[in-house]
Structure formats: C-alpha cells, structure tokens
Design an enzyme around this catalytic site. Structure first.
Site, mmCIF file in Angstrom:
data_model
loop_
_atom_site.group_PDB
_atom_site.id
_atom_site.type_symbol
_atom_site.label_atom_id
_atom_site.label_comp_id
_atom_site.label_asym_id
_atom_site.label_seq_id
_atom_site.Cartn_x
_atom_site.Cartn_y
_atom_site.Cartn_z
ATOM 1 N N ARG A 10 16.164 18.702 -10.860
ATOM 2 C CA ARG A 10 16.957 19.506 -10.563
ATOM 3 C C ARG A 10 17.278 19.184 -9.142
ATOM 4 O O ARG A 10 16.516 19.122 -8.071
ATOM 5 C CB ARG A 10 16.322 20.942 -10.368
ATOM 6 C CG ARG A 10 15.755 21.516 -11.862
ATOM 7 C CD ARG A 10 16.937 21.996 -12.583
ATOM 8 N NE ARG A 10 16.371 22.325 -13.803
ATOM 9 C CZ ARG A 10 16.520 23.485 -14.468
ATOM 10 N NH1 ARG A 10 16.362 24.605 -13.708
ATOM 11 N NH2 ARG A 10 15.827 23.716 -15.817
ATOM 12 N N GLU B 66 17.927 20.444 -6.164
ATOM 13 C CA GLU B 66 17.957 21.618 -5.431
ATOM 14 C C GLU B 66 18.123 21.269 -3.956
ATOM 15 O O GLU B 66 17.574 20.189 -3.458
ATOM 16 C CB GLU B 66 16.739 22.205 -5.395
ATOM 17 C CG GLU B 66 15.880 22.670 -6.834
ATOM 18 C CD GLU B 66 16.597 23.802 -7.418
ATOM 19 O OE1 GLU B 66 17.393 24.540 -6.797
ATOM 20 O OE2 GLU B 66 16.308 24.069 -8.522
ATOM 21 N N ARG C 77 9.172 27.304 -3.808
ATOM 22 C CA ARG C 77 8.918 27.382 -5.312
ATOM 23 C C ARG C 77 9.873 26.561 -5.938
ATOM 24 O O ARG C 77 9.873 26.410 -6.989
ATOM 25 C CB ARG C 77 9.035 28.988 -5.732
ATOM 26 C CG ARG C 77 10.419 29.498 -5.519
ATOM 27 C CD ARG C 77 9.964 31.016 -5.955
ATOM 28 N NE ARG C 77 11.203 31.833 -5.867
ATOM 29 C CZ ARG C 77 11.142 32.978 -6.660
ATOM 30 N NH1 ARG C 77 10.406 33.411 -7.268
ATOM 31 N NH2 ARG C 77 12.356 33.754 -6.396
ATOM 32 N N HIS C 78 10.605 25.679 -5.224
ATOM 33 C CA HIS C 78 11.555 24.663 -5.998
ATOM 34 C C HIS C 78 11.004 23.531 -5.505
ATOM 35 O O HIS C 78 10.878 22.936 -4.437
ATOM 36 C CB HIS C 78 12.935 24.695 -5.622
ATOM 37 C CG HIS C 78 13.715 26.295 -6.134
ATOM 38 N ND1 HIS C 78 13.628 27.385 -5.269
ATOM 39 C CD2 HIS C 78 13.976 26.576 -7.294
ATOM 40 C CE1 HIS C 78 13.958 28.369 -6.114
ATOM 41 N NE2 HIS C 78 14.356 27.850 -7.067
ATOM 42 N N GLU D 52 8.918 34.086 -11.578
ATOM 43 C CA GLU D 52 9.215 33.919 -12.672
ATOM 44 C C GLU D 52 8.540 32.646 -12.882
ATOM 45 O O GLU D 52 8.555 31.582 -12.170
ATOM 46 C CB GLU D 52 10.821 33.493 -12.671
ATOM 47 C CG GLU D 52 11.454 33.054 -13.759
ATOM 48 C CD GLU D 52 12.787 31.983 -13.351
ATOM 49 O OE1 GLU D 52 13.390 32.527 -12.648
ATOM 50 O OE2 GLU D 52 12.988 31.189 -14.149
ATOM 51 N N SER E 52 11.856 30.822 -18.472
ATOM 52 C CA SER E 52 13.163 31.458 -19.012
ATOM 53 C C SER E 52 13.160 31.018 -20.525
ATOM 54 O O SER E 52 12.589 30.161 -20.914
ATOM 55 C CB SER E 52 14.288 30.876 -18.284
ATOM 56 O OG SER E 52 14.597 31.165 -16.915
ATOM 57 N N ARG F 11 4.668 25.956 -11.410
ATOM 58 C CA ARG F 11 5.125 27.370 -11.097
ATOM 59 C C ARG F 11 3.705 28.146 -11.723
ATOM 60 O O ARG F 11 3.298 28.941 -10.736
ATOM 61 C CB ARG F 11 6.227 27.943 -11.728
ATOM 62 C CG ARG F 11 7.512 27.557 -11.063
ATOM 63 C CD ARG F 11 7.875 28.748 -9.880
ATOM 64 N NE ARG F 11 9.246 28.253 -9.211
ATOM 65 C CZ ARG F 11 10.241 28.700 -9.733
ATOM 66 N NH1 ARG F 11 10.540 29.799 -10.903
ATOM 67 N NH2 ARG F 11 11.381 28.252 -9.061
HETATM 68 P P1 AMO Z 1 15.233 27.312 -16.313
HETATM 69 O O1 AMO Z 1 16.096 26.738 -15.627
HETATM 70 O O2 AMO Z 1 15.207 28.739 -15.633
HETATM 71 O O3 AMO Z 1 15.411 27.587 -17.965
HETATM 72 O O4 AMO Z 1 13.903 26.782 -16.042
HETATM 73 C C1 AMO Z 1 12.564 27.369 -16.609
HETATM 74 C C2 AMO Z 1 11.183 27.376 -15.792
HETATM 75 O O5 AMO Z 1 11.157 26.165 -15.018
HETATM 76 C C3 AMO Z 1 10.735 26.351 -13.731
HETATM 77 N N1 AMO Z 1 11.614 25.709 -12.769
HETATM 78 C C4 AMO Z 1 11.228 25.033 -11.518
HETATM 79 N N2 AMO Z 1 10.019 24.837 -11.274
HETATM 80 C C5 AMO Z 1 9.951 24.112 -10.030
HETATM 81 N N3 AMO Z 1 11.047 23.880 -9.362
HETATM 82 C C6 AMO Z 1 12.267 24.264 -9.690
HETATM 83 N N4 AMO Z 1 13.091 23.499 -9.110
HETATM 84 C C7 AMO Z 1 12.465 24.754 -10.927
HETATM 85 N N5 AMO Z 1 13.429 25.371 -11.976
HETATM 86 C C8 AMO Z 1 13.076 25.892 -12.607
HETATM 87 C C9 AMO Z 1 10.597 27.781 -13.694
HETATM 88 C C10 AMO Z 1 11.565 28.304 -14.702
HETATM 89 O O6 AMO Z 1 11.109 29.466 -15.087
HETATM 90 N N6 AMO Z 1 16.576 25.514 -20.712
HETATM 91 C C11 AMO Z 1 16.086 26.820 -20.066
HETATM 92 C C12 AMO Z 1 14.698 27.122 -20.354
HETATM 93 C C13 AMO Z 1 14.921 27.700 -21.935
HETATM 94 O O7 AMO Z 1 15.884 28.436 -22.098
HETATM 95 O O8 AMO Z 1 14.518 27.021 -23.037
HETATM 96 C C14 AMO Z 1 15.502 26.267 -18.583
HETATM 97 O O9 AMO Z 1 15.353 25.202 -18.267
HETATM 98 O O10 AMO Z 1 9.250 28.129 -14.052
#
Ligand code: AMO
Length: 443
Positions: free
Chosen positions: A220, A222, A228-229, A366, A369, A417
């Site tokens: 990602r 970011e 938390r990212h 969170e 998702s 997370r």
């Molecule tokens: P989403 O984008 O909400 O959903 O990501 C799912 C989970 O991944 C973790 N997460 C992260 N952890 C660390 N750093 C980040 N930048 C980061 N971004 C997300 C979180 C989050 O809840 N395809 C959908 C899932 C699905 O619907 O199957 C998805 O990726 O714990």
C-alpha cells in the site's frame, strides 16, 4: 559414495528434554547470550532457537579454561552435565555444568545495541535500524514466534474447513482496492501495479476451489507516516463460495480467532508468558450496524464531522463500549456505506446505500474488512460504471462473473495489526520484522 537418508542427526539436546537427562552428559549448540562472571565461577547463558539455557562454568568441573574467545554472540557447542537447579517458585529448572566449550564462530564486533538485557532499551528507530541484531533479544523474537502462531492458526483452521491455500501474483494489471495508495511499476515499458490485496484473484478462484485462502505480503503506497500503517504488510485473506449471507464470513472469522487464541495458549506458552500477553477470551462476537454505531459516537463524542467513516477515536470508543456492554475485545461493525466500500462489494438489496460488508474491531482498532461480493455480471459492470471505472480494463477479472460465479464473500485480516493489538503495542512497526514505511526500506 555417501547416501542421504533423510534423517537429520540430533547433535544438540533441546532444553525440553533436559528432565530426562539429569546427571547425564549432553551437548547443546547455541549462541552465548550473556556471561555473568562471579569471579570464581561464571554463568554463561546460551540462546537456542526458543530458550535461554543457563550453563555454569567453574574450574571445579570444567575442563575448558575461560578465555577471551568466549564472548557474547559466539556460536558454541557446549558439553556438560544436566543438573536440577534451585528456583524460588519451586518450578523445575535445569542447568548445565560445563565440561567443554567449542567455539564454532566468533563475532568480530560488539553489537550496536545491548541485546542480552530482558528487553531492548533504545528508540524504535535504533531498534529497527539494527534489526538483524535486535531480533536476537528473546522478547523481540518472541513477538514473531507469536506471529507464526497466528498464521498457523489461520492456516490450520481454514484447512480443516476444506479451504485450499493459494498464491496470487503480486505484480498486477490493476489496483484491486482503488484509491491512490497503489505502487506503480515499470514492467518492460508497461505500467503495472504492486498488489494492494489478492482480492481479484481470490474471487476468481471461488468457482475453481469454492474456498481459498492466502497469507502473503501486500503493498500500500501510504503517503503518510502513521502508527498503524505499513507500506508492505502481511494480509491473511480468505474467500468462500455458496454463502447464504455475509454473516457466514463473520462466523468463520470468529472460529478462526477462537482457534488462534487456543493455539497460542497451548503451544506458545513460553512466548505468551514472556510477553505477558492478555489472550482475549472469545465466546461470541457482538455485531452493530454502522449507522447505529455512528449515532452512538455522535452522541457521546464531540467534533465528529465525517459521517461516512470512523475516525480512530470513534473506533477506540466503540472498542470500549463493546468491552463494557458485552465483555468482548472484538466488535463487528456491519453495513458500511456503499460510497466508502470498494467496487466489488455487494450492496444491500433492502437499502442500496449500504453494503453487505463488515469491519472487525479488536480493542478499538480495525483489523479486518470483509463482506459479500457482487457475483452477477451486469450488476458488477453497472457498479463499475457508476464509480467511473472502465470495465474493459477489468476484462479478465470480469470473467469470474461472465462465466458464472456462486454467491461468495471473504475477508482480509492484517497480521501486523492483529499482533500489535494482541501485544498492546502503540506502533505497528513493533509487530513487523523488517517494516517498510515512507521513510524506511532498510534493513
Ligand atoms: P482493507 O483494505 O480494509 O481490505 O485491508 C484489510 C486489513 O488489512 C490491514 N491493513 C493494513 N495493515 C497495515 N498497514 C496498512 N497500510 C494496512 N492497510 C490495511 C487492516 C485491514 O483491516 N480486499 C479487502 C479485504 C476483503 O474484503 O477481503 C481489503 O484488503 O487490518
């Protein structure tokens, strides 16, 4: 000619077997973790894969003479007699009375950070800069042993439900989650993207295997530096077909989490104790609709302006609420607004402004998702167009819908997370072995 038997000879006795060898001579291999010189004798603590073993050196029973080559971080082979040692709490402990030490390899420098103390005492950035060394500290390495347990639990539980483990490509033709946080890559003159999630592929495999899962890195872009990212994290995903409702997905996740917590309690007790982990007890997990949760936040908290999503303080509030009302560390929030969920999410037929989707909050943050996906071709194409996407660019993804897909859904659970909140860390980087963030790509 030598022939391989497939049997690895045991040349080091694990500490867990010391009880069977009291009074006998055994050999261990490990690294010298710490030396405590008591003038006429010395404690030499040896670090093996999962334990610290106390070895005692004394000219009385040691043939070897301690010298300058015996330093912390030397790789050694020690032979000695197993003896029972005294403990204040009366528990069974053993130590090794050293007969001989063989130095297998010696370091050429002193570690930049003291790693033989109970815990690493330096700034997070110094810890991360020196990761290959700081991870040798027992508490640091225990974090990732726990992470192993979480992944094992996820894998074992889903395998028991006949899910098939898959690996989807990480170099992709499109970002699966939309938005701008996607890394672009020059691929022989073409622009491609690093996988934001395995979303498009895990869905494509539902008509093939019905139930699939993957544990793998995702990326990602970011652009901000938050606690938390991460820019690369481990996503634990599953997808399952023939669901009756998106609550099937939530039930599977509840089962996974129960299994993981039991596994950690049973098979990761040394790490749970060392890190003083408060393992959550899960009976059932309460659910609340986004709309109702939002109303409650607006009533109880000040200055809530974003009515389409939650601010971190709202999630924290909901976490506390779930704990007070249901004594639960977890809370499912369901029916997020359609506007805020990705293009593949199924809208609620009873109220198209909301989706058949959910997030799972763990102690107010969170960690997951998920939800039901669109399986109907025309519905998916129409939603893409509504969101300003070009369905032609997703031709291969849409094969899933075009050639028939059962009702299905799934979720993504962020490994770091979950680890972070289980261990009570304030920053997700503590739960990443070699974190990648906007300022860090080394070590
Ligand atoms: P989403 O984008 O909400 O959903 O990501 C799912 C989970 O991944 C973790 N997460 C992260 N952890 C660390 N750093 C980040 N930048 C980061 N971004 C997300 C979180 C989050 O809840 N395809 C959908 C899932 C699905 O619907 O199957 C998805 O990726 O714990």
């Amino acid at each position: 000619m030598e022939e391989m038997t497939g049997i690895l000879p045991q040349t080091s006795t694990p500490y867990s077997e010391f009880g069977k060898h009291v009074g006998e001579t055994v050999t261990i291999k490990g690294a010298i973790h710490n030396i405590r010189d008591m003038s006429d004798f010395a404690f030499i603590i040896v670090r093996t894969a999962r334990e610290l073993i106390q070895c005692v050196y004394s000219p009385e029973f040691s043939d070897y003479r301690l010298n300058d080559n015996v330093v912390e971080q030397s790789a050694v082979k020690i032979t000695g007699k197993v003896v029972k040692s005294e403990t204040r709490d009366g528990s069974e402990r053993y130590e090794l009375q050293i007969h001989n030490i063989e130095i297998l390899s010696a370091p050429v420098a002193v570690p930049p950070v003291v790693i033989s103390k109970k815990q690493i005492n330096c700034d997070l950035s110094v810890n991360l800069d020196n990761r290959p060394v700081t991870l040798r500290n027992p508490k640091e390495r225990a974090i990732f042993k726990i992470q192993e347990g979480i992944q094992r639990g996820f894998r074992e539980y889903l395998t028991s439900l006949n899910f098939t483990e898959i690996h989807s490509p990480k170099i992709n033709f499109a970002g699966a989650e939309g938005g701008t946080n996607v890394f672009k890559l020059d691929y022989f003159g073409k622009t491609v993207y690093l996988a934001q999630s395995p979303q498009l592929y895990k869905q494509a495999l539902v008509p093939v295997y019905e139930r699939v899962f993957e544990i793998a890195p995702v990326f990602r872009a970011e652009h901000h530096d938050t606690s938390r990212h991460l820019n690369e994290y481990i996503s634990m995903d599953f997808e399952m077909g023939f669901i009756d409702s998106f609550t099937d997905i939530m039930n599977v996740e509840t089962g996974i989490l129960k299994y993981i917590m039991e596994l950690l309690t049973k098979e990761y007790a040394p790490e749970v104790e060392l890190l003083k982990i408060d393992i959550p007890k899960i009976n059932t997990i309460p659910c609340i609709k986004f709309k109702d949760a939002k109303e409650m936040c607006v009533k109880k908290l000040k200055n809530i302006t974003d009515m389409k999503d939650f601010e971190p303080e709202e999630e924290a509030f909901l976490g506390k609420w779930a704990k007070q009302q249901f004594n639960s560390d977890f809370l499912f929030v369901t029916h997020y607004l359609s506007k805020k969920r990705p293009f593949y999410t199924m809208d609620d037929p009873d109220d198209p402004d909301v989706t058949l989707s959910f997030d799972l909050l763990f102690r107010g943050i969170e960690i997951t998702s998920g939800g039901q996906r669109i399986h109907d071709y025309n519905m998916q194409v129409e939603k893409m167009k509504r969101l300003g996407m070009n369905p032609e660019e997703f031709e291969t993804y849409l094969m899933l819908h075009k050639y028939g897909a059962p009702p299905h859904g799934g979720l993504g659970l962020g490994l770091e997370r979950l680890t972070m909140h289980l261990l009570g860390f304030k920053n997700v980087r503590y739960a990443s072995m070699f974190p990648r963030d906007i300022n860090r790509v080394t070590p």
